[in-house]
Design a protein around this motif. Structure first.
Motif, PDB file in Angstrom:
ATOM      1  N   ALA A 188     -39.886 -19.671 -10.487  1.00  0.00           N
ATOM      2  CA  ALA A 188     -40.706 -18.590 -11.029  1.00  0.00           C
ATOM      3  C   ALA A 188     -41.864 -19.147 -11.844  1.00  0.00           C
ATOM      4  O   ALA A 188     -42.960 -18.591 -11.835  1.00  0.00           O
ATOM      5  CB  ALA A 188     -39.851 -17.665 -11.880  1.00  0.00           C
ATOM      6  N   GLY A 189     -41.614 -20.259 -12.507  1.00  0.00           N
ATOM      7  CA  GLY A 189     -42.654 -20.882 -13.324  1.00  0.00           C
ATOM      8  C   GLY A 189     -43.836 -21.310 -12.478  1.00  0.00           C
ATOM      9  O   GLY A 189     -44.993 -21.169 -12.869  1.00  0.00           O
ATOM     10  N   LEU A 191     -44.739 -19.981  -9.635  1.00  0.00           N
ATOM     11  CA  LEU A 191     -45.440 -18.775  -9.180  1.00  0.00           C
ATOM     12  C   LEU A 191     -46.348 -18.251 -10.301  1.00  0.00           C
ATOM     13  O   LEU A 191     -47.433 -17.751 -10.056  1.00  0.00           O
ATOM     14  CB  LEU A 191     -44.411 -17.714  -8.782  1.00  0.00           C
ATOM     15  CG  LEU A 191     -44.878 -16.660  -7.785  1.00  0.00           C
ATOM     16  CD1 LEU A 191     -45.278 -17.283  -6.464  1.00  0.00           C
ATOM     17  CD2 LEU A 191     -43.784 -15.627  -7.565  1.00  0.00           C
ATOM     18  N   GLU A 192     -45.860 -18.399 -11.521  1.00  0.00           N
ATOM     19  CA  GLU A 192     -46.600 -17.906 -12.682  1.00  0.00           C
ATOM     20  C   GLU A 192     -47.894 -18.675 -12.897  1.00  0.00           C
ATOM     21  O   GLU A 192     -48.890 -18.100 -13.313  1.00  0.00           O
ATOM     22  CB  GLU A 192     -45.723 -18.058 -13.921  1.00  0.00           C
ATOM     23  CG  GLU A 192     -45.612 -16.817 -14.770  1.00  0.00           C
ATOM     24  CD  GLU A 192     -44.443 -16.949 -15.719  1.00  0.00           C
ATOM     25  OE1 GLU A 192     -44.566 -17.710 -16.697  1.00  0.00           O
ATOM     26  OE2 GLU A 192     -43.402 -16.314 -15.449  1.00  0.00           O
ATOM     27  N   ILE A 193     -47.857 -19.992 -12.609  1.00  0.00           N
ATOM     28  CA  ILE A 193     -49.078 -20.778 -12.846  1.00  0.00           C
ATOM     29  C   ILE A 193     -50.043 -20.696 -11.661  1.00  0.00           C
ATOM     30  O   ILE A 193     -51.169 -21.172 -11.753  1.00  0.00           O
ATOM     31  CB  ILE A 193     -48.781 -22.259 -13.195  1.00  0.00           C
ATOM     32  CG1 ILE A 193     -48.096 -22.978 -12.033  1.00  0.00           C
ATOM     33  CG2 ILE A 193     -47.982 -22.377 -14.477  1.00  0.00           C
ATOM     34  CD1 ILE A 193     -48.047 -24.498 -12.214  1.00  0.00           C
ATOM     35  N   ASP A 195     -52.799 -19.468  -9.208  1.00  0.00           N
ATOM     36  CA  ASP A 195     -53.910 -18.531  -9.055  1.00  0.00           C
ATOM     37  C   ASP A 195     -54.148 -18.246  -7.578  1.00  0.00           C
ATOM     38  O   ASP A 195     -54.673 -17.199  -7.216  1.00  0.00           O
ATOM     39  CB  ASP A 195     -55.174 -19.121  -9.684  1.00  0.00           C
ATOM     40  CG  ASP A 195     -55.011 -19.351 -11.171  1.00  0.00           C
ATOM     41  OD1 ASP A 195     -54.663 -18.393 -11.877  1.00  0.00           O
ATOM     42  OD2 ASP A 195     -55.189 -20.497 -11.629  1.00  0.00           O
ATOM     43  N   LEU A 218     -45.173 -11.546  -5.352  1.00  0.00           N
ATOM     44  CA  LEU A 218     -46.367 -11.315  -6.164  1.00  0.00           C
ATOM     45  C   LEU A 218     -46.530  -9.841  -6.507  1.00  0.00           C
ATOM     46  O   LEU A 218     -47.031  -9.498  -7.579  1.00  0.00           O
ATOM     47  CB  LEU A 218     -47.617 -11.819  -5.428  1.00  0.00           C
ATOM     48  CG  LEU A 218     -47.768 -13.332  -5.398  1.00  0.00           C
ATOM     49  CD1 LEU A 218     -48.852 -13.731  -4.417  1.00  0.00           C
ATOM     50  CD2 LEU A 218     -48.077 -13.876  -6.792  1.00  0.00           C
ATOM     51  N   ALA A 221     -44.799  -9.026  -9.619  1.00  0.00           N
ATOM     52  CA  ALA A 221     -45.302  -9.609 -10.865  1.00  0.00           C
ATOM     53  C   ALA A 221     -46.264  -8.637 -11.551  1.00  0.00           C
ATOM     54  O   ALA A 221     -46.928  -7.846 -10.887  1.00  0.00           O
ATOM     55  CB  ALA A 221     -46.006 -10.925 -10.560  1.00  0.00           C
ATOM     56  N   ARG A 224     -52.539  -9.258 -13.425  1.00  0.00           N
ATOM     57  CA  ARG A 224     -53.228 -10.151 -14.362  1.00  0.00           C
ATOM     58  C   ARG A 224     -54.613  -9.599 -14.612  1.00  0.00           C
ATOM     59  O   ARG A 224     -55.470  -9.620 -13.756  1.00  0.00           O
ATOM     60  CB  ARG A 224     -53.365 -11.527 -13.729  1.00  0.00           C
ATOM     61  CG  ARG A 224     -52.046 -12.175 -13.476  1.00  0.00           C
ATOM     62  CD  ARG A 224     -52.322 -13.613 -13.183  1.00  0.00           C
ATOM     63  NE  ARG A 224     -51.255 -14.190 -12.406  1.00  0.00           N
ATOM     64  CZ  ARG A 224     -51.321 -15.394 -11.885  1.00  0.00           C
ATOM     65  NH1 ARG A 224     -52.422 -16.124 -12.045  1.00  0.00           N
ATOM     66  NH2 ARG A 224     -50.318 -15.883 -11.211  1.00  0.00           N
ATOM     67  N   LYS A 233     -55.419 -10.831  -8.392  1.00  0.00           N
ATOM     68  CA  LYS A 233     -54.142 -10.903  -7.697  1.00  0.00           C
ATOM     69  C   LYS A 233     -54.169 -12.174  -6.851  1.00  0.00           C
ATOM     70  O   LYS A 233     -55.019 -12.302  -5.967  1.00  0.00           O
ATOM     71  CB  LYS A 233     -53.957  -9.663  -6.815  1.00  0.00           C
ATOM     72  CG  LYS A 233     -52.609  -9.657  -6.115  1.00  0.00           C
ATOM     73  CD  LYS A 233     -52.312  -8.287  -5.519  1.00  0.00           C
ATOM     74  CE  LYS A 233     -50.954  -8.293  -4.830  1.00  0.00           C
ATOM     75  NZ  LYS A 233     -51.026  -8.914  -3.494  1.00  0.00           N
TER      76      LYS A 233
END
Ligand SMILES: Nc1nc2c(ncn2[C@@H]2O[C@H](COP(=O)(O)OP(=O)(O)O)[C@@H](O)[C@H]2O)c(=O)[nH]1
Ligand SMILES: [Mg+2]
Length: 326
Positions: A188-189, A191-193, A195, A218, A221, A224, A233
């Protein structure tokens, strides 16, 4: 190398050569920052105001997903568009670092000899370790030399990679369909970073499925949204790096992300956070060094007292600080 002294004049001279794009000077500058010698700080002090203009792109993902191949293809795309490209490979198994199998070396020849491309691999050459820091410090050296785009290849695994990602404006996370169930288990980390997400090796089975799974993740999530409301996105792009398929759309997505950073105010906010992080880190180190210079003996004696449970670490720290301030 660590103890090598350069002196201010030679730093200025080296900085001038770097700014003029002299390749040997750039390489020397990076070696210097890798060594984290005192002269490295002086060089960075001179180069710092000249840096900050490049688009820094982190390319991360598990070993073997095709990061180096992708970086190679992307660099060629940027060259077609007329941009000069710096490549920093932090992957210790990367072909850029010399441990290449034959196919990789043939591939890298595409870029060899092009003055608009600078390739450097960060080996574990630094005396004090700190690969993430060495990489963060190498970036302004390449930027000061006028490269407009800097591609930083790292293996997506631990904290160091997250730190390297923090040095990038745009992070591309690369996966490959061969990873099967691993796509579902994607960290998950990571995916979080991301772009931008790339499903490389789309010539292999399972690429569509992998892309669909990523899209679904996505969609779960939170959106953003930058300070001025402009949302981003992360797109999922299918690529065949070995055939340069999907590379132009990737370059396009990178451009769009850079524009989003600008438009949304997110870029400025990231820069502010980065500046704070770097300054705080430098301050912590300077304070610690200053404290050690003054109180090393007292510190050692206090360690013994804590070990013998004559005093607890928190009270001991307060006492040491009070004594050092006197
Ligand atoms: N089939 C296929 N193989 C690829 C593709 N991209 C890279 N590879 C191969 O995957 C292997 C690992 O590539 P490399 O770029 O070194 O991966 P890295 O460890 O992530 O840097 C090499 O043998 C590449 O030729 C692709 O799009 N399709
Ligand atoms: Mg590699």
């Amino acid at each position: 190398l660590c103890s090598k002294r350069w002196g201010r004049d030679r730093d200025m001279e080296l900085a001038e050569l770097i700014a003029a794009g002299d390749r040997r000077a750039i390489a020397r500058g990076i070696s210097l920052v890798e060594s984290q010698a005192p002269a490295a700080r002086e060089l960075l002090a001179v180069l710092f105001p000249r840096a900050g203009r490049a688009h820094i792109v982190g390319i991360t993902g598990a070993p073997g997903v095709g990061k180096s191949t992708l970086v190679n293809a992307l660099a060629q795309e940027y060259r077609r568009r007329g941009a000069r490209v710096g490549i920093i490979a932090v992957d210790p198994s990367s072909p850029f670092s010399g441990g290449a199998i034959l196919g990789d070396r043939i591939r890298m020849r595409d870029l060899a000899g092009d003055p608009g491309v600078f390739v450097r691999s960060m080996a574990s050459r630094g005396c004090l370790g700190g690969l993430a820091r060495a990489t963060a410090d190498a970036i302004p050296v390449v930027e000061a030399a006028g490269f407009e785009t800097i591609l930083v290849e790292t293996v997506g695994a631990g904290q160091a990679e997250v730190e390297i990602a923090q040095a990038a404006h745009t992070v591309v996370v690369v996966l490959s369909p061969g990873m099967g169930d691993d796509i579902q288990a994607i960290n998950a980390g990571l995916l979080e970073i991301a772009d931008i997400l790339v499903v490389n090796k789309s010539d292999q089975d399972g690429a569509d499925q992998a892309a669909a799974v990523l899209e679904a993740m996505l969609n779960l999530a939170p959106p953003r949204v930058g300070p001025s409301g402009d949302a981003w996105k992360p797109p999922v792009l299918k690529v065949i790096a070995t055939q340069s398929v999907g590379i132009a759309p990737l370059a396009q997505a990178l451009e769009e992300h850079a524009a989003h950073l600008e438009r949304s105010g997110q870029g400025r906010q990231n820069e502010q956070a980065r500046a704070a992080r770097e300054l705080h880190q430098a301050l912590r180190e300077a304070l610690w060094e200053r404290f050690l210079a003054q109180a090393r003996n007292a510190l050692e004696a206090t360690v013994q007292r804590v070990r013998d449970r004559q005093i607890d670490p928190y009270t001991a720290a307060e006492q040491l600080l009070r004594d050092a301030e006197r």
